[in-house]
Design an enzyme around this catalytic site. Structure first.
Site, PDB file in Angstrom:
ATOM      1  N   THR A 121       0.871  -1.183   0.000  1.00  0.00           N
ATOM      2  CA  THR A 121       0.000   0.000   0.000  1.00  0.00           C
ATOM      3  C   THR A 121       0.904   1.228   0.000  1.00  0.00           C
ATOM      4  OG1 THR A 121      -0.213  -0.276   2.379  1.00  0.00           O
ATOM      5  CG2 THR A 121      -1.992  -1.126   1.016  1.00  0.00           C
ATOM      6  N   LYS A 136       3.344  -6.896   4.336  1.00  0.00           N
ATOM      7  CA  LYS A 136       3.067  -5.494   4.014  1.00  0.00           C
ATOM      8  C   LYS A 136       2.563  -4.770   5.262  1.00  0.00           C
ATOM      9  CE  LYS A 136      -0.248  -3.476   3.533  1.00  0.00           C
ATOM     10  NZ  LYS A 136      -1.381  -2.940   4.324  1.00  0.00           N
ATOM     11  N   THR A 151      -2.585  -1.818   8.696  1.00  0.00           N
ATOM     12  CA  THR A 151      -2.916  -3.214   8.471  1.00  0.00           C
ATOM     13  C   THR A 151      -1.673  -4.003   8.097  1.00  0.00           C
ATOM     14  OG1 THR A 151      -5.065  -2.552   7.699  1.00  0.00           O
ATOM     15  CG2 THR A 151      -4.379  -4.755   7.157  1.00  0.00           C
ATOM     16  N   GLU A 155       7.442   4.949   6.805  1.00  0.00           N
ATOM     17  CA  GLU A 155       7.671   6.151   5.995  1.00  0.00           C
ATOM     18  C   GLU A 155       7.662   7.418   6.822  1.00  0.00           C
ATOM     19  OE1 GLU A 155       4.615   5.887   3.142  1.00  0.00           O
ATOM     20  OE2 GLU A 155       5.510   4.169   2.149  1.00  0.00           O
ATOM     21  N   ASN A 179      -1.366  10.618   8.093  1.00  0.00           N
ATOM     22  CA  ASN A 179      -2.610  10.105   8.652  1.00  0.00           C
ATOM     23  C   ASN A 179      -3.718  11.124   8.749  1.00  0.00           C
ATOM     24  OD1 ASN A 179      -2.310   7.224   9.451  1.00  0.00           O
ATOM     25  ND2 ASN A 179      -0.421   8.101  10.242  1.00  0.00           N
ATOM     26  N   SER A 213      -9.829  11.187   2.553  1.00  0.00           N
ATOM     27  CA  SER A 213     -10.407  12.304   1.790  1.00  0.00           C
ATOM     28  C   SER A 213      -9.548  12.626   0.578  1.00  0.00           C
ATOM     29  CB  SER A 213     -10.570  13.508   2.686  1.00  0.00           C
ATOM     30  OG  SER A 213      -9.342  13.868   3.282  1.00  0.00           O
TER      31      SER A 213
END
Lengths: 384, 384
Positions: A146, A169, A180, A260, A379, A384
């Site tokens: 992701t 992942k 997740t 990240e 985050n 959105s």
């Protein structure tokens, strides 16, 4: 490498349009046998995604012939329609492979509360099956990414020749919008279902369960182990558990490294605990303390925040007989300051916190990340 | 107003050099009677500061004649030397006022693990005593400020004429480097020690205990109530508890409002719980979820994170029969999406989250702040 390092497995990773980016978003791993056994551990979150509800039923009889994983949507809090999407995915995989849908595990990752596009997903199944290969592990590890910047893979081979391979992942800050973690590990060793289950629980307990990037538990976490027996070699249990644990630890550290938003990997070793759960509780309390995590981001050895976090736990200790070290410098002992905080160098990515509770001989290490501007940024605007 | 709104109290706030800024850093509140009773609640953190250890002994007999508070240092994890500093402060206050040191409460706030400059502090005692006055409440409320941008004060008067006044500082994000909340409330009503204790516990349970700005529990929190009886009016208990609760709630909301790093006040109301502890547990789990708090910062109505947080609790509920509303818009019901998330407007400072567990009739509201860049910034370099 990855999940096709172990013999007896085929895999594929394709793009079916669930991700707006057009990147790979559907992975399939198939166990060609001769044995088709599996074990899995799931998130303990009570609000669980549809693929978790499905996979928990599939794993009951320990028979697993395939696992399908999609990114681009968590399929969580999507109601009966969402569950039907999971069910249809398993049915389609089963039909096209000539197996039973009750042997097909499903994993999903992405935003909660949005329906997956079922027709895109089912087209993904067909495309993945047409690309299945014994070298497809790399593609599969790409398709489950992701916000990961690199795919995470690990592999080990025993002296006698059986193999373990895995891919992972996400995880908390590492995939901050998703929180997740999905992991698939394969082996071509011959093991019983009971051995697989026991080894997986032992390995995850000291690897993924000790990784606490941001304290936020997912609705979709699943770690799956599948065995093909294709090496035709019987694994000695202790050796298998050891190599499996190595693979799990390597994947967990790769998740931590790819955070990240993070600028530090923080290893919190708690020693001298009366019990291992005490050590884990103390380590986790520190790992989840925002004030401590923000201080590390600022290279600020504000050790009072470590003690304030320890004091919130129910572990056995005398609050005024705890030793705290940061990067090898003893900063507090016997309820007082020890070395001056200016002696500590926090410039490197890795930070070692050592806490001695002086109450026993048990220990545990929790690994976490710092709390950074980038974590907040990533985050603050995911859906959105 | 503040703590000298109630008659029978004198107060002062002075600068004694503990703060590098030269701002006021020492406050004294003295109860001139005719009665000198007190009650206090303390942090439940097991790693406690020296003034907490001292004040817990002082409060045992419910006799309180004065309270001394300093900013500029927490006096926590400072060992015997730090405890002696607390003791010497109480002794000096007692000597100069002609009272017993065992009737003098002490509070400190600031960095953990650094010794206070004892001679500066004792000079502060002398200076404060020379400035004591029945209008000194405002100065006292200034002297306990740390990174607060405004002093926090509240006051109420009963119909019959007795008064309650209070001051507060800090709390989690509001004073992020300190994570410390100090509150002093005074009344001139006549009440028994048992009534004071009961009322204070009832009032803090639904005010300060429901404020969870960043989930980090302090080593120094103390909320003190002192009664002088100077109104010569006997308070009816129920009315006293009500007005005291109003003062506590007003001060708690002022702490929330002054959260320097924050951009939203988030009110999390949990309804339909089987028990009030269940409602509090669920509200607190949401209030401590970094992913949720960062989403609110980004005006992102990512409601899946609310359910993921709820799912980590042990409260009684059916995970697939929970209603979640954000600012009055029902976004999830019966385990599925309801209104589209685009209908939600998060532009205002106040955000209302409503969760109905559909499992009973109990409820609780937890108030918190969002997780912002500014929070990380302020906490990343406090001690250095």
């Amino acid at each position: 490498m990855s999940v096709t390092f172990a013999r007896g497995f085929e895999a594929a990773g394709v793009a079916c349009g669930l991700k707006n980016s057009g990147n790979k978003d559907f992975a399939l791993v198939v166990n060609r046998g001769p044995i088709q056994l599996g074990a899995a551990v799931f998130t303990t979150n009570r609000c669980q995604a549809n693929p978790i509800l499905w996979s928990k039923e599939v794993i009951r009889d320990s028979r697993v012939a395939a696992i399908a994983l999609n990114s681009g949507g968590a399929n969580c809090y999507t109601g009966p329609q969402g569950f039907q999407t999971t069910h249809a995915t398993a049915e389609t995989v089963a039909e096209q492979l000539g197996i039973s849908s009750s042997d097909v595990l499903i994993c999903s990752t992405g935003l909660i509360g949005e329906q997956l596009d079922r027709s895109k997903l089912l087209n993904g199944v067909t495309a993945a099956i047409s690309e299945l290969s014994s070298t497809g592990g790399e593609d599969a590890s790409l398709a489950i990414m992701t916000t990961d910047s690199v795919p995470k893979r690990a592999a080990r081979e025993s002296v006698s020749g059986w193999r373990v391979g895995g891919m992972a992942k996400g995880a908390g800050m590492l995939a901050p919008g998703l929180a997740t973690m999905l992991v698939v590990i394969t082996t071509d060793a011959e093991l019983t279902a009971q051995e697989l289950d026991q080894a997986l629980r032992a390995a995850t307990r000291v690897s993924f369960d000790r990784l606490d990037s941001d304290g936020c538990m997912s609705t979709n976490d699943q770690v799956t182990l599948m065995a093909s027996g294709a090496s035709l070699l019987k694994a000695e249990y202790a050796e298998f558990e050891m190599l499996l644990t190595e693979v799990c630890k390597e994947l967990a550290l790769k998740l931590l490294d790819d955070a990240e938003g993070s600028s530090h990997n923080i290893h919190i070793q708690v020693l001298g605990a009366q019990s291992e759960p005490d050590a884990v509780e103390v380590g986790r309390a520190i790992a989840r303390n925002n004030l401590f995590k923000a201080a590390i981001y600022g290279n600020d050895p504000n050790w009072g925040r470590i003690l304030a976090a320890i004091g919130t736990t129910a572990a056995v200790f005398d609050p005024y007989n705890i030793d705290v070290s940061i990067n090898g410098v003893l900063v507090s002992s016997h309820g007082q300051p020890a070395a001056d905080r200016s002696e500590i160098d926090l410039a490197g990515r890795r930070v070692d916190i050592q806490v001695n509770l002086n109450s026993g001989t048990e220990e545990a290490t929790i690994v976490t990340n710092d709390l950074t501007h980038e974590y907040v940024e990533e985050n603050s605007a995911y859906s959105s």
